[in-house]
Design a protein around this motif. Structure first.
Motif, mmCIF file in Angstrom:
data_model
loop_
_atom_site.group_PDB
_atom_site.id
_atom_site.type_symbol
_atom_site.label_atom_id
_atom_site.label_comp_id
_atom_site.label_asym_id
_atom_site.label_seq_id
_atom_site.Cartn_x
_atom_site.Cartn_y
_atom_site.Cartn_z
ATOM 1 N N ASN A 365 0.859 -1.180 0.000
ATOM 2 C CA ASN A 365 0.000 0.000 0.000
ATOM 3 C C ASN A 365 0.899 1.236 0.000
ATOM 4 O OD1 ASN A 365 -1.612 2.273 1.079
ATOM 5 N ND2 ASN A 365 -3.207 0.709 1.300
ATOM 6 N N LYS A 367 -0.231 4.476 0.039
ATOM 7 C CA LYS A 367 -1.017 5.654 0.382
ATOM 8 C C LYS A 367 -0.163 6.740 1.020
ATOM 9 C CE LYS A 367 -5.052 7.070 3.111
ATOM 10 N NZ LYS A 367 -6.181 6.590 3.959
ATOM 11 N N GLN A 383 -8.195 3.260 -2.116
ATOM 12 C CA GLN A 383 -7.321 2.177 -2.587
ATOM 13 C C GLN A 383 -6.048 2.779 -3.149
ATOM 14 O OE1 GLN A 383 -9.033 -0.417 -5.554
ATOM 15 N NE2 GLN A 383 -7.604 -2.083 -5.147
ATOM 16 N N THR A 385 -2.678 0.678 -4.111
ATOM 17 C CA THR A 385 -1.919 -0.576 -4.045
ATOM 18 C C THR A 385 -1.051 -0.737 -5.281
ATOM 19 O OG1 THR A 385 -3.748 -1.608 -2.843
ATOM 20 C CG2 THR A 385 -2.088 -3.083 -3.770
#
Length: 642
Positions: A365, A367, A383, A385
């Motif tokens: 991830n 983010k 999301q 990813t």
């Protein structure tokens, strides 16, 4: 690097011999008649001199295959789809004959094609070169290239002076990133010097006394399995991740034999003497096969060198393309690359000795790596990813050959006026073809809170699959050894002069230059062979299988991550976000200007991305492949080069 081993690994492969003038002699010699008497008693213990290859196969269990047993017992490993086959091959390489004087024929009336006399010497030379592996293991190696490498070794197990038998072995080690290193099954090789009487056989009016050969017996295995490898770390822009690669392993250790059809063929460079470039040779096997080869030799044309060649090959050559005869000359095998181990002569020989594949799934991830404006205010990242799946493939080829030959070079177009060479060579080669492919993807979904509910403002899922690199034909070849013998001199054209008065055509002669596996030249080849045949050195252990875990330093440069991902967010009130922006930016881009692009087309390049390598020591991300090279469906629009 972690290492799991059932026995010590030792690397090996190479040898050399040479013989000149009239054949080869040892210090204590015996007459041809004495030789016949001394060897007659031993005939019952050796194979029939047919020369036909005999191969048998059988299935084997994992427990009977130490390589599969080792791989399947690695920590965390799980094997499926296992297969195992053991193969046994017997084949006899012809090394030549000895002669005796004809009855009631004066030397000047001898009519022969000049072959023969040195069969025992050539056979003994070949046996002793194999025995010399006890002093120096032979080794051929394809050096590491991006984690791909291969080594082939031939080593000594035991020798019996009583039975004139050498036991040896051939082992490869193959390495690949993600996979590590493994030794395919060790091929066991036994060579015995054999001989038999050749009653009634003639070379012209010169009787053949005995016929000689090296009887080879080999045992090998072919096997395969799918399994998971032990876990190891991959370093990503968000930190280290543990991956568990899935892998396949296949190995094939055959013994490929020559033909007994006596068809003409061409052996490139086998006899380095002046003359035409084409060598018309008869393919043969087994001790003196009689009329078929005799008629070929006895009627040798003077327009080109002629003779016979007998050989066995352990392993494969790969090479992709398989040699085919020149159109219209299929029966002649014209141009067959017997000594060019980089080119296969048959479809089975074009196969691989081992194939390794491995792939690993990496996902994380990202983010926290997004621009800060996207992590606050009305934005909601649902999301973020990245997933990467690199796949490596290594194809490995290794071969060890034993080639015996005798050839006649026409000096002048007069009967019995040709120089004749007999020799034994043991070339070896190993090669590896490595490649890496990658499948990458990114999923980014960002929503914005509005009075009317959540509105998706970014929804990109770019994917790309591309071959990243290929390292073909990393080859290492060595001619293990050469043994050459020749008549002392060509008979004179005028038969009233020498050397007819002193040359009998039955002398076994002396060795010429002889080089061992260490690369050194033997100063006294006759003494070397004599001592070889009179001494039994201590036996040595045969190396078993071993596995070495992959080195992360080999793996990390082959893993490429998405970077410079182009996204577009419609302007939002109260935020600094406006239009296209790059997420996961690279720290450097050394690619040429023609491969650099700008993320500034409103939606046109949405989701386009480069691929970067990550250096965990510095945290740098460097562009390795441009979006212009890995164009996906979402990046089909024209790029605006910076």
């Amino acid at each position: 690097m972690r290492s799991y081993s059932l026995a010590a690994i030792v690397p090996t492969l190479s040898v050399v011999v040479a013989c000149a003038s009239a054949g080869c002699a040892v210090a204590t010699d015996v007459s041809p008649d004495q030789l016949e008497e001394n060897t007659e008693a031993a005939e019952g213990a050796v194979s029939t001199p047919s020369g036909d290859a005999v191969t048998s196969t059988a299935t084997c269990t994992t427990a009977q295959n130490p390589v599969l047993d080792l791989l399947c017992k690695l920590p965390g490993a799980s094997c499926t789809a296992k297969s195992c086959k053991s193969t046994s091959t017997d084949f006899e390489v012809f090394t030549g004959v000895t002669n005796k004087p004809p009855t009631n024929v004066a030397p000047k009336d001898v009519h022969t094609n000049g072959y023969g006399a040195r069969g025992r010497r050539i056979g003994e030379a070949g046996l002793c070169l194999l025995k010399d592996l006890a002093n120096t293991e032979a080794k051929a190696q394809a050096l590491p290239n991006h984690g791909f490498s291969a080594t082939q070794r031939v080593g000594f197990e035991s020798f019996s002076k009583t039975t004139k038998t050498v036991k040896a072995w051939r082992q490869m080690q193959v390495c690949a990133p993600f996979f590590g290193c493994v030794n395919p099954p060790t091929q066991r090789i036994t060579a015995t010097l054999v001989d038999s009487a050749s009653a009634g056989k003639m070379l012209g009016n010169l009787p053949v006394l005995r016929s000689y050969g090296l009887l080879f017996h080999s045992e090998g295995q072919s096997n395969s399995t799918n399994f998971s490898l032990p876990s190891f770390p991959i370093y990503t822009p968000i930190g280290p991740l543990t991956v568990t690669p899935s892998a396949t392993y296949k190995a094939n250790m055959p013994a490929l034999t020559g033909s007994k059809t006596h068809t003409p063929l061409y052996v490139r460079g086998l006899a380095p003497v002046p003359g035409p470039a084409e060598w018309w040779m008869g393919d043969t096997a087994g001790r003196y096969p009689g009329e078929a080869i005799e008629s070929v030799l006895a009627s040798s044309p003077t327009s080109a060198p002629t003779g016979w060649v007998s050989q066995i090959a352990f392993g494969t050559r790969g090479s992709g393309d398989v040699w085919v005869p020149v159109s219209g000359e299929a029966s002649r095998n014209h141009g067959r690359p017997d000594l060019e181990l980089s080119r296969a002569r048959t479809i089975p020989e074009a196969g691989d000795s081992a194939v390794l594949t491995a792939s690993a799934n990496v996902s994380y991830n990202f983010k926290k790596l997004l621009p800060k404006p996207l992590l606050s205010g009305p934005f909601n990242v649902t999301q973020a990813t990245v997933w990467v799946k690199p796949t490596i493939r290594g194809e490995y080829q290794g071969q060890f050959d034993v080639v015996a030959a005798e050839s006649m070079n026409p000096v002048i177009d007069v009967a019995d006026s040709r120089e004749n060479l007999a020799q034994i060579r043991m070339p070896s080669s190993v090669s590896v073809n490595g490649s890496v492919e990658v499948a990458v993807g990114l999923d980014l979904v960002i929503k914005v809170d509005t009075p009317f509910g959540d509105v998706t403002v970014v929804d990109v899922h770019p994917k790309a699959g591309a071959p990243l690199a290929e390292w073909p034909a990393t080859k290492a070849a060595k001619t293990a050894g050469t043994s050459m013998l020749r008549w002392g001199e060509s008979p004179a054209v005028n038969t009233s002069q020498g050397p007819y008065g002193t040359m009998t055509y039955v002398d076994e002669g002396t060795y010429g230059p002889m080089t061992t596996w260490s690369g050194s030249t033997i100063s006294n080849p006759q003494q070397f062979v004599q001592q070889c045949l009179s001494q039994d050195p201590p036996s040595k252990p045969v190396p078993g299988p071993a596995y070495t875990a992959p080195n992360p330093a080999d793996v990390q440069p082959l893993v490429e991550f998405p970077c410079n991902v182009c996204v577009n967010v419609a302007p939002q009130p109260g935020t600094s976000v406006s239009g296209p922006m790059t997420v996961l930016p690279s720290t450097s881009n050394p690619l040429p200007a023609s491969k650099q692009w700008a993320c500034d087309s409103y939606g046109g390049q949405l989701g386009c991305m480069d691929l970067c390598v990550y250096d965990p020591a510095t945290g740098a991300t460097t562009v390795k492949h441009s979006a212009t090279e890995i164009v996906s469906a979402q990046c089909s629009a024209a790029y605006r080069v910076k």
